[in-house]
Design an enzyme around this catalytic site. Structure first.
Site, PDB file in Angstrom:
ATOM      1  N   ASP A  10       2.359  18.642   0.542  1.00  0.00           N
ATOM      2  CA  ASP A  10       1.308  19.032  -0.389  1.00  0.00           C
ATOM      3  C   ASP A  10       1.944  19.887  -1.480  1.00  0.00           C
ATOM      4  OD1 ASP A  10      -1.036  19.664  -1.582  1.00  0.00           O
ATOM      5  OD2 ASP A  10      -2.008  20.509   0.198  1.00  0.00           O
ATOM      6  N   ASP A 106      -0.799  14.485  -5.616  1.00  0.00           N
ATOM      7  CA  ASP A 106       0.047  15.597  -5.169  1.00  0.00           C
ATOM      8  C   ASP A 106       0.180  15.701  -3.659  1.00  0.00           C
ATOM      9  OD1 ASP A 106      -2.528  16.347  -4.616  1.00  0.00           O
ATOM     10  OD2 ASP A 106      -2.304  18.405  -5.289  1.00  0.00           O
ATOM     11  N   GLU A 107      -0.050  14.621  -2.951  1.00  0.00           N
ATOM     12  CA  GLU A 107      -0.060  14.672  -1.493  1.00  0.00           C
ATOM     13  C   GLU A 107       0.461  13.385  -0.883  1.00  0.00           C
ATOM     14  OE1 GLU A 107      -3.553  15.415   1.104  1.00  0.00           O
ATOM     15  OE2 GLU A 107      -4.138  16.662  -0.592  1.00  0.00           O
TER      16      GLU A 107
END
EC number: 2.7.7.7
Length: 404
Positions: A10, A106-107
């Site tokens: 993350d 973003d993960e």
DNA sequence: TCTGGGGTCCTAGGACCC
DNA sequence: TCTGGGGTCCTAGGACCC
């Protein structure tokens, strides 16, 4: 191939961190990416400096501006640029494991099962992932490693920013017990209060409820899911082939709109955007959905199935406009209007993910997960089973939550 | 406090068919 | 003349996630 190991990555304050990386003058300052103050909208992401003032994602921008000092920076998101950085990161992660499931910009989840035998223990794999991201794009990430998706995700959340948390199977219960129940997947603003009203606040509390009771409170599916999560039970399989199911575009107006000509123009523009993306992706949808939100936030959708799937701007627009005109919404002030398409023939996606039986199976994406295990088996074949260390158990990797 | 934008998934009622 | 039970599809709404 029994003990599985899932890593969740993350990126820390992703949008804000990219802006601070690219603009040294923003470093060390409260920074908000999202709406501009004085207009309608919310905070998309903010820097850790801004979080010290209590600013959070999804907070109305007016509230954020009230809390932040004068020197705060406000930027509109540059989605294209963030997407490029995201792509760089995902590509880099592929070098670590062939099985990468991108969750959002973003993960990502990585299947690192068995890799301890090759690279080192879980913690050192996590450190490598963070180093890789830092070397490639100069950003920090928080990493969680656990026996399944849920534990990996909660672990990455446990220590932020720049954290690394490993939870082994025998630590799962102790790890879960004190966590607030709101961290479980699917307990949001409606269902979390249902459990809280019963006097529950932690995951350990949730475990006191029977499956029947949880189902009664939350519904069959959600209840079962929470029952399982509270016991650390969750999927340990990744899906690195997921394809999108809809494309949409919507606009919130700065002032509520009553002039149908403006609504028509807005829908026309949305249709062009949606049609463009659909054609880029070679998709044709057979369901057009109109979305409208009035003053006071009451929101409605209307959809219509087409006889023939389409990606044509004009047809998408025409259908949505007909849906609008078939209602008597005329004089209500409109806050938001938008449209979307969906309902493409899944056969196309399915075809793309099937191995080509006449091609090299090693090159087929669907076979990547298998390939990982083949590689590991080959290694064990070469060097002997005893040369391979099975999943080492780390001692307590107790971490202090900074809750920043 | 006054609530973006892009998504996914679930529920539930009604139509329709067998 | 009143009426079953199951399955599937369509549509609208809504919870939730990032």
């Amino acid at each position: 191939m029994s003990e599985r190991l899932i890593m969740h990555i993350d990126l820390d304050a992703f949008f804000a961190s990219i802006e601070q990386r690219d603009h040294p003058e923003y470093q060390g300052r409260p920074l908000v990416v999202g709406a501009k103050p004085g207009r309608r909208g919310v905070v998309a992401t903010c820097s850790y400096e801004a979080r010290r003032y209590g600013v959070r994602s999804a907070m109305p921008i007016s509230e954020a501006a009230r809390r932040l000092p004068q020197e705060a920076v406000y930027l509109r998101p540059d989605i294209n640029r963030y997407g490029e950085v995201s792509q760089q990161i995902m590509t880099a992660l592929q070098s670590l494991s062939p099985v990468v499931e991108k969750v959002s910009v973003d993960e990502a989840f990585l299947d690192i099962t068995g890799m301890e035998r090759l690279i080192g223990d879980a913690e050192s794999i996590g450190r490598q992932a963070k180093q890789l991201i830092h070397d490639q794009v100069g950003l920090t990430a928080s990493v969680g490693i656990g026996p399944n998706r849920l534990i990996a995700k909660l672990a990455s959340d446990y220590q932020k920013p720049d954290g690394l948390t490993v939870v082994t199977a025998d630590q799962v219960e102790a790890f879960l017990n004190p966590l607030p129940l709101t961290l479980l997947r699917g307990l949001g603003t409606k269902s979390a209060p249902i459990l809280q009203r019963l006097g529950l606040s932690t995951v350990a509390d949730v475990r006191r409820l029977s499956l029947l009771e949880l189902r009664r409170q939350l519904g069959n599916l959600a209840g079962t899911s929470i029952y399982q999560q509270a016991r650390g039970i969750a999927s340990d399989r990744l899906d690195d082939q997921s394809t999108r199911k809809s494309i949409s575009k919507e606009t919130t107006f700065d002032q509520d709109i009553t002039d149908p000509a403006i609504l028509r123009e807005s829908l026309h523009w949305s249709a062009q955007e949606v049609g463009y993306v659909a054609r880029q992706e070679h998709r044709k949808g057979s369901l057009v959905t109109l979305k409208i939100r009035f003053r006071g936030f009451d929101t409605h959708t209307r959809s219509r199935s087409l006889n023939t799937p389409t990606s044509a701007d004009q047809e998408i627009f025409k259908t949505a406009w007909e849906l609008y005109r078939s209602e008597s919404w005329d004089d209500q002030p409109v806050r938001l209007i938008g449209l979307g398409i969906s309902g493409w023939d899944g056969a196309v996606d399915e075809l793309q993910r099937q191995p080509d039986l006449f091609g090299d199976p090693a090159l087929q994406t669907g076979a990547r997960q298998d390939r990982l295990y083949q590689t590991l088996d080959e290694v064990s074949g070469k060097f002997g089973k005893h040369a391979i260390r099975l999943g080492s158990k780390r001692g307590d990797s107790k971490t202090e939550s900074e809750s920043e």
